[in-house]
Design an enzyme around this catalytic site. Structure first.
Site, PDB file in Angstrom:
ATOM      1  N   HIS A  18       8.779 -28.521 -11.021  1.00 20.38           N
ATOM      2  CA  HIS A  18       8.234 -27.278 -11.595  1.00 20.38           C
ATOM      3  C   HIS A  18       9.292 -26.171 -11.571  1.00 20.38           C
ATOM      4  O   HIS A  18       9.447 -25.426 -12.541  1.00 20.38           O
ATOM      5  CB  HIS A  18       7.004 -26.803 -10.812  1.00 20.38           C
ATOM      6  CG  HIS A  18       5.835 -27.748 -10.839  1.00 20.38           C
ATOM      7  ND1 HIS A  18       5.272 -28.266  -9.704  1.00 20.38           N
ATOM      8  CD2 HIS A  18       5.114 -28.244 -11.876  1.00 20.38           C
ATOM      9  CE1 HIS A  18       4.245 -29.044 -10.020  1.00 20.38           C
ATOM     10  NE2 HIS A  18       4.138 -29.061 -11.341  1.00 20.38           N
ATOM     11  N   LYS A  42      -9.775 -32.308 -11.771  1.00 22.02           N
ATOM     12  CA  LYS A  42      -8.962 -32.733 -10.620  1.00 22.02           C
ATOM     13  C   LYS A  42      -9.194 -31.782  -9.450  1.00 22.02           C
ATOM     14  O   LYS A  42      -8.732 -30.649  -9.474  1.00 22.02           O
ATOM     15  CB  LYS A  42      -7.494 -32.623 -11.076  1.00 22.02           C
ATOM     16  CG  LYS A  42      -6.551 -33.557 -10.409  1.00 22.02           C
ATOM     17  CD  LYS A  42      -5.207 -33.654 -11.118  1.00 22.02           C
ATOM     18  CE  LYS A  42      -4.440 -32.381 -11.329  1.00 22.02           C
ATOM     19  NZ  LYS A  42      -3.149 -32.528 -11.969  1.00 22.02           N
ATOM     20  N   ARG A  91       7.746 -34.922 -18.770  1.00 25.48           N
ATOM     21  CA  ARG A  91       8.582 -35.754 -17.901  1.00 25.48           C
ATOM     22  C   ARG A  91       8.867 -37.100 -18.520  1.00 25.48           C
ATOM     23  O   ARG A  91       9.934 -37.672 -18.357  1.00 25.48           O
ATOM     24  CB  ARG A  91       7.890 -35.957 -16.553  1.00 25.48           C
ATOM     25  CG  ARG A  91       7.802 -34.702 -15.721  1.00 25.48           C
ATOM     26  CD  ARG A  91       6.798 -34.861 -14.622  1.00 25.48           C
ATOM     27  NE  ARG A  91       5.475 -35.131 -15.193  1.00 25.48           N
ATOM     28  CZ  ARG A  91       4.422 -35.514 -14.515  1.00 25.48           C
ATOM     29  NH1 ARG A  91       4.521 -35.696 -13.225  1.00 25.48           N
ATOM     30  NH2 ARG A  91       3.267 -35.715 -15.112  1.00 25.48           N
ATOM     31  N   SER A 129       2.871 -33.955  -8.067  1.00 25.98           N
ATOM     32  CA  SER A 129       2.318 -33.366  -6.847  1.00 25.98           C
ATOM     33  C   SER A 129       1.533 -34.411  -6.058  1.00 25.98           C
ATOM     34  O   SER A 129       1.619 -34.458  -4.824  1.00 25.98           O
ATOM     35  CB  SER A 129       1.422 -32.179  -7.198  1.00 25.98           C
ATOM     36  OG  SER A 129       2.179 -31.211  -7.890  1.00 25.98           O
TER      37      SER A 129
END
Ligand code: COA
Length: 160
Positions: A18, A42, A91, A129
């Site tokens: 990030h 989530k 990504r 994460s």
């Protein structure tokens, strides 16, 4: 006119991936707002105030960056901040479908909004994460993945 970009996410917690995206964004825009929210699909591990603190510590010293929380639709938040640009990190190809769907849905709701995709350094393309939290819970070393100030928060997750 100032070019304000908003980088939204759950940042649960912030990782070097990030931070890499934020650095790239600051080179392109006059002001970058990191907008922290809870992803409806989530449940979050860290409460929002801790996620904000971790981000502020990790981004200390970066110019023209602010960190804020928001609730509700991203497009409404953009309107309130008079911003038209959304930053998202890409990504891998696997990110693309979800990102494409969100970008087009946001465009449908607010045609003036543009989503700009930035690629993190390849060292961070496999980072997430959740993976970092899993490693921390199981007693692994996370120093290579998260800013130093985030490590103590992750240590708390360690299984007894
Ligand atoms: N480096 C490392 N990891 C990265 C990364 C990067 N550069 N970019 C993304 N990731 C990881 C995150 O850590 C996260 O990992 P996790 O799933 O293990 O937690 C994952 O990729 C997802 O990224 P994140 O930025 O957290 O996205 P998100 O999916 O939680 O965020 C919102 C999505 C918050 C932007 C979206 O839900 C939203 O806009 N919500 C507001 C409500 C709304 O407007 N909904 C309608 C949308 S059309």
């Amino acid at each position: 006119m100032k070019r304000i970009a908003v980088y939204p996410g759950s940042f649960d917690p912030v990782t070097y991936g990030h931070v890499d995206i934020v650095r790239r964004a600051t080179a392109l825009f006059d002001h970058v707002i990191i907008a922290v929210t809870t992803n409806q699909g989530k449940p979050s591990t860290f409460p929002i105030d801790e996620r904000l603190t971790m981000l502020r510590q990790a981004l200390r010293g970066l110019p023209r960056v602010t960190v804020e929380a928001f609730e509700g639709l991203l497009v409404h938040y953009l309107q309130a901040r008079k911003a038209r640009i959304v930053i998202r990190g890409l990504r891998a190809i696997s990110d693309f479908e979800y990102e494409f769907q969100m970008a087009l849905m946001n465009r449908h709701m607010a045609p003036q909004v543009e989503t700009v995709f930035l690629m993190p350094d390849e060292r961070y393309t496999y980072l997430s994460s959740s993976l970092v939290k899993e490693i921390a819970r199981l007693g692994g070393v996370v120093a290579a993945f998260v800013p130093r100030s985030v490590s103590p928060y992750l240590t708390r997750l360690k299984n007894p």
